[in-house]
Design a protein around this motif. Structure first.
Motif, PDB file in Angstrom:
ATOM      1  N   ASP A 192      10.555 -25.513  19.678  1.00 28.35           N
ATOM      2  CA  ASP A 192       9.875 -24.737  20.321  1.00 28.35           C
ATOM      3  C   ASP A 192       9.967 -23.098  20.810  1.00 28.35           C
ATOM      4  O   ASP A 192       9.870 -23.046  21.242  1.00 28.35           O
ATOM      5  CB  ASP A 192       9.249 -25.389  21.791  1.00 28.35           C
ATOM      6  N   THR A 193      10.990 -23.283  19.848  1.00 32.16           N
ATOM      7  CA  THR A 193      11.947 -21.908  19.820  1.00 32.16           C
ATOM      8  C   THR A 193      10.969 -20.608  18.765  1.00 32.16           C
ATOM      9  O   THR A 193      11.346 -20.949  17.707  1.00 32.16           O
ATOM     10  CB  THR A 193      13.290 -20.941  20.134  1.00 32.16           C
ATOM     11  N   ASP A 216      27.954  -8.046  22.701  1.00 29.81           N
ATOM     12  CA  ASP A 216      27.175  -9.282  23.798  1.00 29.81           C
ATOM     13  C   ASP A 216      26.510 -11.089  22.757  1.00 29.81           C
ATOM     14  O   ASP A 216      26.566 -10.738  22.029  1.00 29.81           O
ATOM     15  CB  ASP A 216      26.349  -8.781  23.928  1.00 29.81           C
ATOM     16  N   THR A 217      26.492 -12.046  23.692  1.00 29.16           N
ATOM     17  CA  THR A 217      26.021 -13.327  22.921  1.00 29.16           C
ATOM     18  C   THR A 217      25.095 -13.746  24.310  1.00 29.16           C
ATOM     19  O   THR A 217      25.590 -13.658  25.571  1.00 29.16           O
ATOM     20  CB  THR A 217      26.916 -14.138  23.772  1.00 29.16           C
ATOM     21  N   ALA A 237      17.028 -22.509  21.932  1.00 25.99           N
ATOM     22  CA  ALA A 237      17.296 -23.184  20.966  1.00 25.99           C
ATOM     23  C   ALA A 237      18.724 -22.164  20.446  1.00 25.99           C
ATOM     24  O   ALA A 237      19.240 -23.110  19.571  1.00 25.99           O
ATOM     25  CB  ALA A 237      16.510 -24.102  19.847  1.00 25.99           C
ATOM     26  N   PHE A 238      18.119 -21.388  19.884  1.00 22.40           N
ATOM     27  CA  PHE A 238      18.818 -20.329  19.243  1.00 22.40           C
ATOM     28  C   PHE A 238      20.343 -19.141  20.451  1.00 22.40           C
ATOM     29  O   PHE A 238      19.635 -19.404  21.281  1.00 22.40           O
ATOM     30  CB  PHE A 238      18.214 -19.103  18.800  1.00 22.40           C
ATOM     31  N   THR A 239      21.667 -19.363  19.731  1.00 25.25           N
ATOM     32  CA  THR A 239      22.459 -18.676  19.877  1.00 25.25           C
ATOM     33  C   THR A 239      22.663 -17.238  19.470  1.00 25.25           C
ATOM     34  O   THR A 239      22.733 -17.438  17.821  1.00 25.25           O
ATOM     35  CB  THR A 239      24.256 -19.136  20.395  1.00 25.25           C
ATOM     36  N   VAL A 240      23.000 -16.166  19.947  1.00 23.47           N
ATOM     37  CA  VAL A 240      22.705 -15.025  19.993  1.00 23.47           C
ATOM     38  C   VAL A 240      23.439 -13.950  19.682  1.00 23.47           C
ATOM     39  O   VAL A 240      23.717 -13.835  21.141  1.00 23.47           O
ATOM     40  CB  VAL A 240      21.366 -13.904  19.533  1.00 23.47           C
ATOM     41  N   HIS A 241      24.314 -13.266  18.743  1.00 25.19           N
ATOM     42  CA  HIS A 241      25.908 -13.164  18.790  1.00 25.19           C
ATOM     43  C   HIS A 241      24.538 -11.051  18.304  1.00 25.19           C
ATOM     44  O   HIS A 241      24.506 -11.180  16.989  1.00 25.19           O
ATOM     45  CB  HIS A 241      26.312 -13.178  18.077  1.00 25.19           C
ATOM     46  N   VAL A 242      25.634 -10.153  18.597  1.00 29.24           N
ATOM     47  CA  VAL A 242      25.062  -8.738  18.635  1.00 29.24           C
ATOM     48  C   VAL A 242      26.610  -8.766  18.080  1.00 29.24           C
ATOM     49  O   VAL A 242      27.063  -8.654  18.301  1.00 29.24           O
ATOM     50  CB  VAL A 242      24.817  -8.465  19.910  1.00 29.24           C
ATOM     51  N   GLU A 277      22.419 -18.197  15.199  1.00 32.25           N
ATOM     52  CA  GLU A 277      23.382 -19.541  15.277  1.00 32.25           C
ATOM     53  C   GLU A 277      21.958 -20.503  15.803  1.00 32.25           C
ATOM     54  O   GLU A 277      21.782 -20.995  16.978  1.00 32.25           O
ATOM     55  CB  GLU A 277      24.589 -19.857  16.188  1.00 32.25           C
ATOM     56  N   TYR A 278      21.875 -21.867  14.929  1.00 30.47           N
ATOM     57  CA  TYR A 278      21.241 -22.643  15.444  1.00 30.47           C
ATOM     58  C   TYR A 278      21.243 -23.922  14.716  1.00 30.47           C
ATOM     59  O   TYR A 278      21.683 -24.030  13.979  1.00 30.47           O
ATOM     60  CB  TYR A 278      19.411 -22.652  15.313  1.00 30.47           C
ATOM     61  N   ASP A 279      21.822 -25.254  15.259  1.00 24.35           N
ATOM     62  CA  ASP A 279      22.640 -26.473  14.412  1.00 24.35           C
ATOM     63  C   ASP A 279      23.652 -26.070  13.521  1.00 24.35           C
ATOM     64  O   ASP A 279      23.241 -27.021  12.286  1.00 24.35           O
ATOM     65  CB  ASP A 279      20.987 -27.714  14.672  1.00 24.35           C
ATOM     66  N   GLY A 280      24.419 -25.606  13.570  1.00 20.52           N
ATOM     67  CA  GLY A 280      25.039 -25.708  12.610  1.00 20.52           C
ATOM     68  C   GLY A 280      24.443 -24.536  11.655  1.00 20.52           C
ATOM     69  O   GLY A 280      25.953 -24.085  10.212  1.00 20.52           O
ATOM     70  N   ARG A 281      23.898 -24.241  11.540  1.00 20.01           N
ATOM     71  CA  ARG A 281      23.268 -22.867  11.004  1.00 20.01           C
ATOM     72  C   ARG A 281      22.879 -21.565  11.173  1.00 20.01           C
ATOM     73  O   ARG A 281      23.102 -21.052  12.018  1.00 20.01           O
ATOM     74  CB  ARG A 281      22.025 -23.442   9.934  1.00 20.01           C
TER      75      ARG A 281
END
Length: 253
Positions: free
Chosen positions: A15-16, A111-112, A117-122, A139-143
């Motif tokens: 839902d993201t 930053d992270t 559902a997403f992890t965002v690394h800067v 990153e999402y679910d190993g992708r």
């Protein structure tokens, strides 16, 4: 994800919904002339959790393109300091649109943060025409997806390539052209994006499995043929595959 032309993307999972560098303007004719359609009216966006900007240039931070998305969805706008300065001081998003100051979040390399559902690394970027540009690793679910904004090759990219297993990466690609100077309007030899060799150098250092070139479709005089990259990537271990997308195309990870 969907390619919006220029350097814009929409990423969806569960839902993201995250937008990266969406630009829906027509440029600054006769200096910059948009060569692809405007894909949608930002006021029509009904779902967004975040809008990410890589740097402060108009086709990456643009009130008429992005503030209506924040207004209708309560999404958060993430950008480096000078990108936020455009939003707050130059374009007055909080006065011109129904956008609150707490929707504007500053980011910097290192930053992270989480967006649904997403992890965002800067991560760092190297754009000599910008002040404090960043790239994003999502990153999402190993992708893993990498968006470099308008970056050129960087000494940091070998580290980034080792640290993340990038399934699909985006880098700006274009030609050199004569573009009117911003002040004098006289034609000036202009290189804004990677040529073939720079694009492959960066994609190789970043160890992309799939490389999707962007921005080649956008400005009159600076467009390029992304299929030309096939010959340039052929002898390198990375990227393993070249992926060509046109405005509106959907790409799955």
């Amino acid at each position: 994800m969907w390619y919006l032309g220029c350097n814009g993307f929409v990423l969806k999972a569960e839902d993201t919904t995250v937008f990266i560098d969406p630009y829906l303007g027509t440029g600054d004719p006769p200096r910059t002339i948009r060569m692809v359609p405007v894909p949608f009216d930002p006021a029509d966006v009904e779902q967004a959790d975040a809008v990410l900007a890589t740097h402060e240039h108009t086709d990456h931070v643009h009130g008429p393109s992005q503030a209506p998305i924040l207004e209708s969805t309560d999404a958060t706008f993430y950008a480096p300091d000078d990108g936020l300065a455009v939003a707050r001081d130059e374009e007055n998003w909080t006065d011109e649109w129904d956008v609150s100051d707490d929707q504007l979040a500053e980011v910097a390399a290192g930053d992270t943060f989480e967006v649904g559902a997403f992890t965002v690394h800067v991560e760092p970027a190297h754009d000599p025409d910008a002040t404090h540009p960043v790239s994003y690793v999502v990153e999402y679910d190993g992708r893993t997806f990498f968006h470099g904004g308008d970056t050129k090759p960087s000494d940091e990219f070998a580290r980034v390539g080792e640290e993340y297993d990038v399934d699909l990466g985006v880098l700006a690609f274009g030609t050199v052209g004569n573009i009117p100077d911003k002040e004098t309007r006289e034609p000036k030899r202009t290189r804004w994006y990677n040529d073939e060799n720079q694009a492959v150098e960066a994609a190789s250092d970043l160890q992309f499995d799939r490389f999707l070139p962007s921005h080649w479709d956008m400005w009159k005089g600076l467009t390029a043929d992304p299929t030309a990259l096939h010959d340039h990537v052929r002898s390198f271990e990375y990227p393993r595959r070249l992926e060509i997308a046109e405005i509106g195309d959907r790409v799955d990870l």
